[in-house]
Motif scaffolding. Sequence first.
Motif, mmCIF file in Angstrom:
data_model
loop_
_atom_site.group_PDB
_atom_site.id
_atom_site.type_symbol
_atom_site.label_atom_id
_atom_site.label_comp_id
_atom_site.label_asym_id
_atom_site.label_seq_id
_atom_site.Cartn_x
_atom_site.Cartn_y
_atom_site.Cartn_z
ATOM 1 N N ILE A 4 0.875 -1.171 0.000
ATOM 2 C CA ILE A 4 0.000 0.000 0.000
ATOM 3 C C ILE A 4 0.906 1.213 0.000
ATOM 4 N N THR A 5 0.674 2.112 -0.957
ATOM 5 C CA THR A 5 1.565 3.241 -1.140
ATOM 6 C C THR A 5 0.783 4.494 -1.518
ATOM 7 N N GLY A 6 1.465 5.590 -1.656
ATOM 8 C CA GLY A 6 0.877 6.876 -1.997
ATOM 9 C C GLY A 6 1.681 7.952 -1.308
ATOM 10 N N ILE A 7 1.420 9.197 -1.680
ATOM 11 C CA ILE A 7 2.174 10.281 -1.062
ATOM 12 C C ILE A 7 1.756 10.428 0.405
ATOM 13 N N PRO A 8 2.523 11.174 1.202
ATOM 14 C CA PRO A 8 2.148 11.381 2.602
ATOM 15 C C PRO A 8 0.751 12.010 2.725
ATOM 16 N N GLY A 9 -0.002 11.526 3.710
ATOM 17 C CA GLY A 9 -1.312 12.094 3.994
ATOM 18 C C GLY A 9 -2.478 11.412 3.308
ATOM 19 N N THR A 10 -2.219 10.364 2.547
ATOM 20 C CA THR A 10 -3.303 9.707 1.813
ATOM 21 C C THR A 10 -4.022 8.641 2.642
ATOM 22 N N GLY A 11 -3.523 8.322 3.821
ATOM 23 C CA GLY A 11 -4.214 7.381 4.693
ATOM 24 C C GLY A 11 -3.596 5.999 4.789
ATOM 25 N N SER A 61 3.902 2.057 2.977
ATOM 26 C CA SER A 61 4.871 3.155 3.023
ATOM 27 C C SER A 61 4.774 3.916 1.720
ATOM 28 N N HIS A 62 5.241 5.152 1.730
ATOM 29 C CA HIS A 62 5.233 5.929 0.486
ATOM 30 C C HIS A 62 6.265 5.400 -0.514
ATOM 31 N N TYR A 63 7.097 4.464 -0.100
ATOM 32 C CA TYR A 63 8.079 3.876 -1.015
ATOM 33 C C TYR A 63 7.935 2.351 -1.115
ATOM 34 N N SER A 64 6.892 1.789 -0.543
ATOM 35 C CA SER A 64 6.736 0.328 -0.556
ATOM 36 C C SER A 64 6.635 -0.241 -1.970
ATOM 37 N N HIS A 65 6.110 0.545 -2.904
ATOM 38 C CA HIS A 65 5.968 0.071 -4.282
ATOM 39 C C HIS A 65 7.299 -0.184 -4.968
ATOM 40 N N LEU A 66 8.401 0.245 -4.348
ATOM 41 C CA LEU A 66 9.740 0.037 -4.908
ATOM 42 C C LEU A 66 10.332 -1.316 -4.492
ATOM 43 N N LEU A 67 9.634 -2.032 -3.608
ATOM 44 C CA LEU A 67 10.096 -3.347 -3.171
ATOM 45 C C LEU A 67 9.582 -4.417 -4.115
ATOM 46 N N ASP A 68 9.819 -5.664 -3.756
ATOM 47 C CA ASP A 68 9.377 -6.785 -4.592
ATOM 48 C C ASP A 68 7.920 -7.140 -4.272
ATOM 49 N N CYS A 69 7.032 -6.248 -4.629
ATOM 50 C CA CYS A 69 5.597 -6.441 -4.397
ATOM 51 C C CYS A 69 5.026 -7.331 -5.490
ATOM 52 N N GLN A 70 4.000 -8.066 -5.110
ATOM 53 C CA GLN A 70 3.239 -8.810 -6.111
ATOM 54 C C GLN A 70 2.081 -7.954 -6.618
ATOM 55 N N GLY A 106 1.503 11.308 -11.219
ATOM 56 C CA GLY A 106 1.331 9.859 -11.213
ATOM 57 C C GLY A 106 2.642 9.106 -11.071
ATOM 58 N N ILE A 107 3.648 9.731 -10.480
ATOM 59 C CA ILE A 107 4.982 9.128 -10.384
ATOM 60 C C ILE A 107 4.947 7.784 -9.662
ATOM 61 N N VAL A 108 4.124 7.670 -8.629
ATOM 62 C CA VAL A 108 4.063 6.400 -7.883
ATOM 63 C C VAL A 108 3.553 5.296 -8.811
ATOM 64 N N TYR A 109 2.534 5.604 -9.584
ATOM 65 C CA TYR A 109 2.005 4.623 -10.532
ATOM 66 C C TYR A 109 3.078 4.227 -11.546
ATOM 67 N N TYR A 110 3.757 5.201 -12.115
ATOM 68 C CA TYR A 110 4.757 4.894 -13.144
ATOM 69 C C TYR A 110 5.949 4.133 -12.575
ATOM 70 N N GLU A 111 6.319 4.432 -11.330
ATOM 71 C CA GLU A 111 7.383 3.650 -10.691
ATOM 72 C C GLU A 111 6.918 2.212 -10.457
ATOM 73 N N ALA A 112 5.657 2.051 -10.086
ATOM 74 C CA ALA A 112 5.120 0.697 -9.859
ATOM 75 C C ALA A 112 5.005 -0.067 -11.168
ATOM 76 N N VAL A 113 4.580 0.603 -12.227
ATOM 77 C CA VAL A 113 4.383 -0.078 -13.510
ATOM 78 C C VAL A 113 5.726 -0.476 -14.134
ATOM 79 N N ASP A 114 6.803 0.148 -13.699
ATOM 80 C CA ASP A 114 8.142 -0.280 -14.128
ATOM 81 C C ASP A 114 8.491 -1.649 -13.553
ATOM 82 N N ARG A 115 7.811 -2.031 -12.461
ATOM 83 C CA ARG A 115 8.143 -3.261 -11.752
ATOM 84 C C ARG A 115 7.081 -4.352 -11.901
ATOM 85 N N LEU A 116 5.866 -3.953 -12.245
ATOM 86 C CA LEU A 116 4.735 -4.888 -12.250
ATOM 87 C C LEU A 116 3.856 -4.697 -13.483
#
Length: 150
Positions: A4-11, A61-70, A106-116
């Motif tokens: 679960i990821t997103g910028i700070p303050g998203t819940g 975390s706001h950077y969890s999408h950079l790990l080895d997520c499924q 949409g940087i979080v999305y694009y970083e995630a789509v680089d991995r998944l």
Amino acid sequence: MICITGIPGTGKTTICKMLNEYGIKCTELNKIAGEYGAIKGDTVDVDTLISQHINCDVIESHYSHLLDCQYVIILEDDENRLRERMVSRGYIQSKIDENIDAQRSGIVYYEAVDRLPRNHIFIIKEDSRGIDEVFKDVLNIVLLLHKKVN
């Protein structure tokens, strides 16, 4: 692992606590990063975390999408509400602007789509809904994905 990821303050942290109350183990990645000595000031050594092969059901975390997520769940919210939350947390204006720009672009999305694959990434927008409605959406996704992950 579901991230679960997103910028700070998203819940993210609130949703993680709600998942734990529901009985789904969700871990705050900053706690793990601290245990592995992967945090120095405001910088997180993601490579160190990846090398540790963290094994959690759900992590936030706001950077969890950079790990080895499924799978990745990205939380987003209204910019004005995000600004208010970040101000209340003591963020300086340049950091607030940087975070808002990250959501807009949409940087979080694009970083995630680089991995998944794209079908492993979910975006949930709070906007005018409350955190309980967002939790229901996250819970439904987590329950569905949890069956696939395990």
